[in-house]
Design a protein around this motif. Structure first.
Motif, PDB file in Angstrom:
ATOM      1  N   MET A   1       0.846  -1.202   0.000  1.00 14.72           N
ATOM      2  CA  MET A   1       0.000   0.000   0.000  1.00 14.72           C
ATOM      3  C   MET A   1       0.877   1.246   0.000  1.00 14.72           C
ATOM      4  SD  MET A   1      -2.888   1.645   0.094  1.00 14.72           S
ATOM      5  CE  MET A   1      -4.178   0.452   0.433  1.00 14.72           C
ATOM      6  N   LYS A   2       0.491   2.211  -0.799  1.00 14.22           N
ATOM      7  CA  LYS A   2       1.179   3.494  -0.843  1.00 14.22           C
ATOM      8  C   LYS A   2       0.337   4.544  -0.127  1.00 14.22           C
ATOM      9  CE  LYS A   2       4.744   2.211  -3.279  1.00 14.22           C
ATOM     10  NZ  LYS A   2       6.100   2.202  -2.685  1.00 14.22           N
ATOM     11  N   PHE A   3       1.043   5.566   0.370  1.00 14.89           N
ATOM     12  CA  PHE A   3       0.384   6.641   1.100  1.00 14.89           C
ATOM     13  C   PHE A   3       0.781   7.981   0.506  1.00 14.89           C
ATOM     14  CE2 PHE A   3       0.499   2.988   3.776  1.00 14.89           C
ATOM     15  CZ  PHE A   3      -0.677   3.032   4.507  1.00 14.89           C
ATOM     16  N   TYR A   4      -0.154   8.939   0.538  1.00  9.58           N
ATOM     17  CA  TYR A   4       0.113  10.290   0.055  1.00  9.58           C
ATOM     18  C   TYR A   4      -0.057  11.279   1.194  1.00  9.58           C
ATOM     19  CZ  TYR A   4      -5.012  10.880  -0.069  1.00  9.58           C
ATOM     20  OH  TYR A   4      -6.338  10.954   0.276  1.00  9.58           O
ATOM     21  N   SER A   5       0.327  12.524   0.974  1.00 11.05           N
ATOM     22  CA  SER A   5       0.136  13.577   1.969  1.00 11.05           C
ATOM     23  C   SER A   5      -1.151  14.338   1.667  1.00 11.05           C
ATOM     24  CB  SER A   5       1.320  14.556   1.948  1.00 11.05           C
ATOM     25  OG  SER A   5       1.006  15.714   2.696  1.00 11.05           O
ATOM     26  N   ASN A   8      -0.283  17.001  -0.490  1.00  9.49           N
ATOM     27  CA  ASN A   8       0.316  16.672  -1.790  1.00  9.49           C
ATOM     28  C   ASN A   8      -0.162  15.292  -2.222  1.00  9.49           C
ATOM     29  OD1 ASN A   8       1.844  16.249  -4.062  1.00  9.49           O
ATOM     30  ND2 ASN A   8       3.822  16.181  -3.002  1.00  9.49           N
ATOM     31  N   THR A   9      -1.225  15.266  -2.996  1.00  7.71           N
ATOM     32  CA  THR A   9      -1.811  13.983  -3.399  1.00  7.71           C
ATOM     33  C   THR A   9      -0.940  13.240  -4.399  1.00  7.71           C
ATOM     34  OG1 THR A   9      -3.125  15.135  -5.080  1.00  7.71           O
ATOM     35  CG2 THR A   9      -4.175  14.738  -2.947  1.00  7.71           C
ATOM     36  N   ASP A  10       0.090  13.887  -4.937  1.00  6.28           N
ATOM     37  CA  ASP A  10       0.999  13.212  -5.876  1.00  6.28           C
ATOM     38  C   ASP A  10       2.110  12.446  -5.158  1.00  6.28           C
ATOM     39  OD1 ASP A  10      -0.365  14.138  -8.126  1.00  6.28           O
ATOM     40  OD2 ASP A  10       0.769  16.017  -8.154  1.00  6.28           O
ATOM     41  N   LEU A  11       2.310  12.725  -3.866  1.00  3.86           N
ATOM     42  CA  LEU A  11       3.359  12.048  -3.098  1.00  3.86           C
ATOM     43  C   LEU A  11       3.021  10.564  -2.943  1.00  3.86           C
ATOM     44  CD1 LEU A  11       5.924  12.473  -1.235  1.00  3.86           C
ATOM     45  CD2 LEU A  11       4.314  12.619   0.663  1.00  3.86           C
ATOM     46  N   ARG A  12       4.025   9.705  -3.008  1.00  2.00           N
ATOM     47  CA  ARG A  12       3.827   8.274  -2.795  1.00  2.00           C
ATOM     48  C   ARG A  12       4.954   7.727  -1.917  1.00  2.00           C
ATOM     49  NH1 ARG A  12      -0.185   9.724  -4.624  1.00  2.00           N
ATOM     50  NH2 ARG A  12      -1.505   8.837  -6.289  1.00  2.00           N
ATOM     51  N   VAL A  13       4.577   7.194  -0.753  1.00  2.00           N
ATOM     52  CA  VAL A  13       5.560   6.542   0.116  1.00  2.00           C
ATOM     53  C   VAL A  13       4.978   5.213   0.579  1.00  2.00           C
ATOM     54  CG1 VAL A  13       6.468   8.758   0.931  1.00  2.00           C
ATOM     55  CG2 VAL A  13       4.736   7.564   2.289  1.00  2.00           C
ATOM     56  N   GLY A  14       5.841   4.277   0.952  1.00  2.00           N
ATOM     57  CA  GLY A  14       5.405   3.000   1.486  1.00  2.00           C
ATOM     58  C   GLY A  14       5.006   3.117   2.945  1.00  2.00           C
ATOM     59  N   PHE A  15       4.435   2.049   3.474  1.00  2.00           N
ATOM     60  CA  PHE A  15       3.945   2.062   4.851  1.00  2.00           C
ATOM     61  C   PHE A  15       5.072   2.293   5.847  1.00  2.00           C
ATOM     62  CE2 PHE A  15       2.393  -0.502   8.637  1.00  2.00           C
ATOM     63  CZ  PHE A  15       1.527   0.489   9.099  1.00  2.00           C
ATOM     64  N   LYS A  16       6.213   1.623   5.638  1.00  5.20           N
ATOM     65  CA  LYS A  16       7.334   1.779   6.568  1.00  5.20           C
ATOM     66  C   LYS A  16       7.763   3.237   6.647  1.00  5.20           C
ATOM     67  CE  LYS A  16      12.088   0.241   7.451  1.00  5.20           C
ATOM     68  NZ  LYS A  16      13.196  -0.667   7.031  1.00  5.20           N
ATOM     69  N   GLU A  17       7.895   3.895   5.505  1.00  5.12           N
ATOM     70  CA  GLU A  17       8.311   5.301   5.502  1.00  5.12           C
ATOM     71  C   GLU A  17       7.251   6.178   6.171  1.00  5.12           C
ATOM     72  OE1 GLU A  17       9.597   8.877   2.399  1.00  5.12           O
ATOM     73  OE2 GLU A  17       9.544   6.796   1.700  1.00  5.12           O
ATOM     74  N   ALA A  18       5.982   5.893   5.912  1.00  2.00           N
ATOM     75  CA  ALA A  18       4.911   6.689   6.519  1.00  2.00           C
ATOM     76  C   ALA A  18       4.918   6.550   8.039  1.00  2.00           C
ATOM     77  CB  ALA A  18       3.556   6.268   5.951  1.00  2.00           C
ATOM     78  N   VAL A  19       5.193   5.343   8.521  1.00  2.00           N
ATOM     79  CA  VAL A  19       5.227   5.102   9.966  1.00  2.00           C
ATOM     80  C   VAL A  19       6.405   5.820  10.608  1.00  2.00           C
ATOM     81  CG1 VAL A  19       5.587   3.343  11.745  1.00  2.00           C
ATOM     82  CG2 VAL A  19       4.006   2.910   9.860  1.00  2.00           C
ATOM     83  N   PHE A  20       7.591   5.681  10.026  1.00  2.00           N
ATOM     84  CA  PHE A  20       8.779   6.264  10.644  1.00  2.00           C
ATOM     85  C   PHE A  20       8.864   7.778  10.461  1.00  2.00           C
ATOM     86  CE2 PHE A  20      11.096   1.962  10.519  1.00  2.00           C
ATOM     87  CZ  PHE A  20      10.802   1.736  11.850  1.00  2.00           C
ATOM     88  N   ASN A  21       8.387   8.300   9.343  1.00  2.00           N
ATOM     89  CA  ASN A  21       8.406   9.754   9.142  1.00  2.00           C
ATOM     90  C   ASN A  21       7.261  10.440   9.870  1.00  2.00           C
ATOM     91  OD1 ASN A  21      10.650   9.478   7.586  1.00  2.00           O
ATOM     92  ND2 ASN A  21       9.642   9.880   5.621  1.00  2.00           N
ATOM     93  N   MET A  31      -2.244   9.531   4.160  1.00  2.38           N
ATOM     94  CA  MET A  31      -3.496   8.815   3.914  1.00  2.38           C
ATOM     95  C   MET A  31      -3.245   7.734   2.865  1.00  2.38           C
ATOM     96  SD  MET A  31      -6.127   9.811   5.704  1.00  2.38           S
ATOM     97  CE  MET A  31      -7.627   9.507   4.766  1.00  2.38           C
ATOM     98  N   PRO A  32      -3.969   6.605   2.947  1.00  2.00           N
ATOM     99  CA  PRO A  32      -3.783   5.553   1.942  1.00  2.00           C
ATOM    100  C   PRO A  32      -4.262   6.005   0.564  1.00  2.00           C
ATOM    101  CG  PRO A  32      -5.586   5.005   3.428  1.00  2.00           C
ATOM    102  CD  PRO A  32      -4.912   6.216   3.994  1.00  2.00           C
ATOM    103  N   VAL A  33      -3.481   5.675  -0.456  1.00  5.27           N
ATOM    104  CA  VAL A  33      -3.847   6.047  -1.828  1.00  5.27           C
ATOM    105  C   VAL A  33      -5.172   5.396  -2.215  1.00  5.27           C
ATOM    106  CG1 VAL A  33      -3.189   5.817  -4.255  1.00  5.27           C
ATOM    107  CG2 VAL A  33      -1.468   6.463  -2.546  1.00  5.27           C
ATOM    108  N   GLU A  34      -5.339   4.147  -1.840  1.00  2.93           N
ATOM    109  CA  GLU A  34      -6.588   3.445  -2.104  1.00  2.93           C
ATOM    110  C   GLU A  34      -7.162   2.935  -0.785  1.00  2.93           C
ATOM    111  OE1 GLU A  34      -5.933   0.308  -4.868  1.00  2.93           O
ATOM    112  OE2 GLU A  34      -4.929   1.599  -6.338  1.00  2.93           O
TER     113      GLU A  34
END
Length: 436
Positions: A1-5, A8-21, A31-34
């Motif tokens: 799953m990818k997450f955006y800000s 910035n709805t164009d941003l894409r990060v993985g779950f690990k990055e979203a958790v640690f950042n 927020m989850p992209v889907e």
């Protein structure tokens, strides 16, 4: 799953990055992209699943392949090892008790799940993880117990001086080991602002690996959806398929999780946002104007939030259809006098002792049911903390009915290790740098 800000709805990060950042540099929230729909077969048969089974199915659909199935099951089994019963008080009035975890608050769902997620993702030899968390009461205690002793992590909890209950303060300040507590001479909003400023400070981010354990972290929000699905499962067993949830609301992570569950297919008729005098959201729902304001202290201190962080997530969920937000959420606000009256009425009517936050949710549910004449729809109000945490709000008669858990009695024998600071960012930053 990818997450955006949310910024910035164009941003894409993985779950690990979203958790640690925790929070994107653009100061939005992840927020989850889907948002997957769990399907009618699962939803209509929820009563056949246990809480851990429900939690796994929800998490797996949200996270995809980010955590292998067996690892995710084991993580959930370890984190969600307590129950959350729906207790019937009368026809169509039920209480969802979320205080049966180790810190006696609903925050245990998010904090325990998140701490285990972070521990799982931490690799040997990586830089120590510094977790910053602002608390208006229960978050800090849940996070402290969730992370206590977790290797290669350090938690710094900021709480407002004189604005948490004695038991809450003991839960924050007596742990030691890898848990630090900072008593801030200000409000919860001041504490939250300090945490947010730290995440965007270049010097601090260069020196520390910072993340947050507040509900701004997506790993806090996801597990809070579990108990909404589980509550519905319990109602299905009793023959109810329609539900209204009344949610004590401060930083709006709790109701935000409920709305995420709704987006995933949970058939909720209405959410009721029940607040104290900090009425930013109920005012918005009435006027259409979102106007944050300084928080004011109340008896329901965990809800003393004038600028709820998670509102941006809720607004984001409804960005395609803003009118649907007002159709799904009703807002109610109550004074301390109302709160005390609700506590007494709950006790007189049902011999039920509720914390001030819970009492506000019950009062909002009853008001909504009377106004809307909703008929045969199950009403569920969320009980977010054990009443023993707020001994000063109860009459002698009601206080005498509270059974104090053993872990609270043990806390009272411990000494506080808190450090006192002002509300300025420079002082907070200096503390972090000097105590690295």
């Amino acid at each position: 799953m990818k997450f955006y800000s949310t910024n910035n709805t164009d941003l894409r990060v993985g779950f690990k990055e979203a958790v640690f950042n925790s929070m994107p540099q653009d100061k939005g929230l992840y927020m989850p992209v889907e948002i997957p729909h769990l399907g009618d077969k699962f939803i209509h048969n929820l009563d056949q699943y246990t809480l851990p089974e429900i939690a796994y199915h929800v998490a797996q659909n949200l996270l995809g392949d980010d955590i292998p199935a067996n690892d995710l099951k084991a993580l959930i089994k370890d984190a969600i090892n307590f129950y959350a019963p729906v207790v019937k008080l009368e026809d169509n009035v039920n209480v969802l008790e979320l205080f049966h975890g180790p810190s006696l608050a609903f925050k245990d769902f998010g904090a325990r799940f998140m701490s285990r997620i972070m521990s799982y993702f931490l690799e040997e030899g990586e830089k120590q993880l510094d977790v910053l968390v602002a608390t208006s009461g229960d978050t800090g205690g849940a996070v402290a117990l969730g992370f206590l002793g977790v290797p290669n992590t350090r938690v710094t909890i900021l709480y407002p001086k004189g604005k948490v209950s004695d038991i809450q303060e003991l839960q924050l300040t007596t742990n030691g080991q890898n848990i630090r507590a900072l008593e801030i001479d200000g409000t919860f909003d001041d504490c939250q602002a300090l945490v947010k400023l730290a995440f965007t400070d270049a010097e601090l981010n260069a020196k520390f690996r910072l993340t947050s354990a507040n509900s701004i972290n997506i790993a806090r929000l996801i597990p809070q959806t579990f108990y909404y699905f589980n509550a519905y499962a319990q109602l299905l067993k009793r023959g109810s398929s329609k539900v209204v949830f009344a949610v004590p609301s401060g930083n709006f992570g709790n109701i935000g999780a409920g709305l995420l569950a709704w987006k995933m297919g949970l058939p909720v008729e209405r959410f009721i946002a029940a607040t104290n005098a900090n009425d930013t959201v109920p005012e918005f729902l009435k006027t259409g104007v979102y106007q944050p304001k300084p928080s004011v202290a109340t008896l329901s201190n965990a809800m003393d939030v004038g600028n709820p962080s998670n509102w941006v997530r809720i607004a984001d969920l409804f960005k395609e259809d803003p009118e649907a937000l007002n159709a799904l959420i009703a807002g109610y606000t109550y004074s301390d006098e109302d709160t005390l009256g609700a506590i007494q009425e709950l006790f007189d009517s049902y011999q039920y002792v509720a914390c001030p936050h819970t009492a506000i949710a019950w009062k909002a549910l009853k008001a909504y049911q009377q106004e809307q004449q909703v008929g045969d729809i199950a009403g569920v109000f969320l009980s977010t903390a054990h009443p023993c945490k707020f001994p000063d709000v109860f009459t002698e008669q009601i206080a005498g009915e509270i059974v104090v858990p053993a872990q609270v009695k043990e806390l009272e024998q411990k000494d506080s290790k808190a450090v006192s600071l002002g509300a300025g960012f420079d002082e907070f930053k200096r503390y972090l740098l000097q105590n690295s």
